[in-house]
Write an enzyme that holds these catalytic residues in place. Structure first.
Site, PDB file in Angstrom:
ATOM      1  N   GLU A  70       0.831  -1.203   0.000  1.00 44.76           N
ATOM      2  CA  GLU A  70       0.000   0.000   0.000  1.00 44.76           C
ATOM      3  C   GLU A  70       0.860   1.247   0.000  1.00 44.76           C
ATOM      4  O   GLU A  70       2.060   1.199   0.271  1.00 44.76           O
ATOM      5  CB  GLU A  70      -0.948   0.004   1.200  1.00 44.76           C
ATOM      6  CG  GLU A  70      -0.250  -0.046   2.540  1.00 44.76           C
ATOM      7  CD  GLU A  70      -1.242  -0.208   3.669  1.00 44.76           C
ATOM      8  OE1 GLU A  70      -1.592   0.803   4.297  1.00 44.76           O
ATOM      9  OE2 GLU A  70      -1.647  -1.341   3.949  1.00 44.76           O
ATOM     10  N   HIS A  85       4.434  -1.026  10.181  1.00 44.44           N
ATOM     11  CA  HIS A  85       4.088   0.386  10.123  1.00 44.44           C
ATOM     12  C   HIS A  85       2.848   0.674  10.948  1.00 44.44           C
ATOM     13  O   HIS A  85       2.119  -0.238  11.361  1.00 44.44           O
ATOM     14  CB  HIS A  85       3.868   0.844   8.683  1.00 44.44           C
ATOM     15  CG  HIS A  85       2.828   0.055   7.939  1.00 44.44           C
ATOM     16  ND1 HIS A  85       3.115  -1.146   7.328  1.00 44.44           N
ATOM     17  CD2 HIS A  85       1.517   0.286   7.700  1.00 44.44           C
ATOM     18  CE1 HIS A  85       2.028  -1.625   6.750  1.00 44.44           C
ATOM     19  NE2 HIS A  85       1.045  -0.757   6.961  1.00 44.44           N
ATOM     20  N   ARG A  90      -1.535  -7.987  12.628  1.00 40.30           N
ATOM     21  CA  ARG A  90      -1.434  -6.906  13.611  1.00 40.30           C
ATOM     22  C   ARG A  90      -0.672  -7.359  14.847  1.00 40.30           C
ATOM     23  O   ARG A  90      -0.706  -8.517  15.234  1.00 40.30           O
ATOM     24  CB  ARG A  90      -2.829  -6.426  14.029  1.00 40.30           C
ATOM     25  CG  ARG A  90      -3.729  -6.019  12.863  1.00 40.30           C
ATOM     26  CD  ARG A  90      -5.121  -5.649  13.360  1.00 40.30           C
ATOM     27  NE  ARG A  90      -6.020  -5.345  12.263  1.00 40.30           N
ATOM     28  CZ  ARG A  90      -6.752  -6.260  11.635  1.00 40.30           C
ATOM     29  NH1 ARG A  90      -6.688  -7.528  11.996  1.00 40.30           N
ATOM     30  NH2 ARG A  90      -7.554  -5.910  10.655  1.00 40.30           N
TER      31      ARG A  90
END
EC number: 5.3.1.8
Length: 418
Positions: free
Chosen positions: A132, A271, A290
């Protein structure tokens, strides 16, 4: 070929907890500008609208405005058709309005995506990877990639609570790796990060509370705590008290992007988005691994195993666009993946008309600022677009935008340049 190669889209807005509240959110402002019937609730968060030119997984998919879910336009995808590309183009395209904090996470590679999807489809619904890119609309703060080892070692010295969770042996290994090769550095960094992330919850809470207390006392005394990111840690702890992700600021680069600057997040790059507004585009995948700063499913072992432990500077993590040779108003963000490309158009209000070039790809156009009427050589009608308006453009279609007022245009376009 569809008979409607160009048409406006209606997009559902996600109200995730990390979104900005009410009209302070860029997403809410875009929604209110584009839809006169929209009512903004000041006590609700507005996080992101999901825009897509093709298949979606149900997260508020964009629809042809007034279609009631019609699939018209899907035949105009050109060489970016799902049968010829790794993902429906241009995947997800959205605006994110972030208030501290989003999550510490990483997108997976194609190989890992397939494996996770087979093992746990309830948590990893896609077999496709998830690179992304985020382009700042306002000053934007985020974490991206591992810091240089020297910086992490400095934090270990200055933040004893961080050192305690990492452990003396792992910290020593990291310090010694600075004089060795990149493989030794990556191994030591993985060992440190894994020790931290796999710490017992009770111990993490104890150490974080000690750190918060110490920083709070220093702030109250008027001491500068910038050298240990004190103010940021207090903000994160306030949002997610006791969360191990708060310590991620000592491992990951802190980036503050100016409007127009971007960060590209390739596979396995850890990130987090902290605050600000951005335009974001990603491959068509719902997979997210996550580790913290989120109420959603956390998979620490997978994250620790999959990450890219190559350190870099924060400067190296900033992705800059190139200027188009054909169009002086066009900047192109072309990441090293085939899934998507983002184009930014900044058109001065002194112009009366602007031509959007035809591409051999379906694309989505988002009006961030400005008001225009859009028309194509093949259509008999014009489409009114204003701030927040979204337009689907079929493959090989050019669009003429006539400015209806002397105000500068800021437009983003997501596509796939195979």
């Amino acid at each position: 070929m569809s008979v409607f190669p160009v048409f406006p889209l209606s997009c559902a807005v996600q109200q995730y907890a990390w979104g900005k509240m009410g009209s302070s959110s860029e997403v809410a402002q875009l929604l209110a500008s584009s839809d006169p019937l929209a009512r903004i609730s000041e006590d609700k968060p507005y996080a992101e609208p999901i825009l897509s030119a093709g298949k979606m997984k149900g997260n508020g998919p964009a629809e042809k405005r007034g279609s009631g879910g019609s699939k018209e336009g899907e035949g105009s995808l050109g060489s970016s058709d799902p049968s010829e590309a790794p993902a429906t183009t241009p995947g997800y395209f959205l605006v994110a309005a972030v208030i501290v904090v989003w999550r510490v996470w990483a997108g997976d590679s194609n190989e890992l995506a397939e494996k996770l999807h087979l093992q746990a489809p309830q948590h990893y619904p896609d077999a496709n990877h998830k690179p992304e890119m985020a382009i700042a609309l306002t000053p934007f703060q985020g974490l991206c990639g591992f810091r240089p080892v020297e910086e992490i070692v400095t934090f270990l010295k200055k933040v004893p609570e961080f050192q305690f969770l990492v452990g003396d042996n792992a910290a020593t290994q990291l310090k010694q790796s600075m004089n060795r090769d990149s493989q030794a550095v990556a191994s030591a960094l993985q060992n440190c990060f894994s020790h931290l992330m796999k710490s017992e919850k009770k111990v993490v809470v104890e150490q974080l509370n000690l750190l918060v207390k110490r920083i709070s006392q220093q702030v109250a005394a008027g001491n500068n705590v910038e050298d240990i990111y004190g103010e940021l840690l207090l903000q994160l702890h306030q949002q997610y008290p006791g969360d191990i992700g708060c310590f991620a600021i000592y491992f990951l680069n802190l980036l503050t992007l100016k409007p127009g600057e971007a960060m590209f997040l390739g596979a396995n790059v850890p990130h987090a988005y902290l605050k600000g507004d951005c335009v974001e585009c990603m491959a068509c995948s719902d997979n997210t691994v996550r580790a913290g700063l989120t109420p959603k499913f956390i998979d620490v072992p997978t994250l620790c195993e999959m990450l890219n432990y190559t350190p870099s500077t924060s400067k190296d993590r900033i992705f800059l666009p190139t200027r188009s040779q054909e169009d002086p108003y066009l900047s192109i963000y072309d990441p090293p993946v085939p899934d998507f490309t983002i184009m930014k158009m900044e058109v001065p209000g002194s112009m009366t008309e602007y031509k959007v070039l035809a591409l051999d790809s379906a694309s989505i156009l988002l009006m961030v600022h400005g008001t225009v009427t859009a028309s194509t050589p093949t259509a008999q009608t014009t489409i009114h677009l204003q701030r927040g308006g979204v337009l689907f453009i079929g493959a090989n279609e050019s669009v003429s935008l006539k400015l209806t007022e002397p105000k500068d245009l800021l437009i983003f376009r997501a596509c796939c340049l195979l």
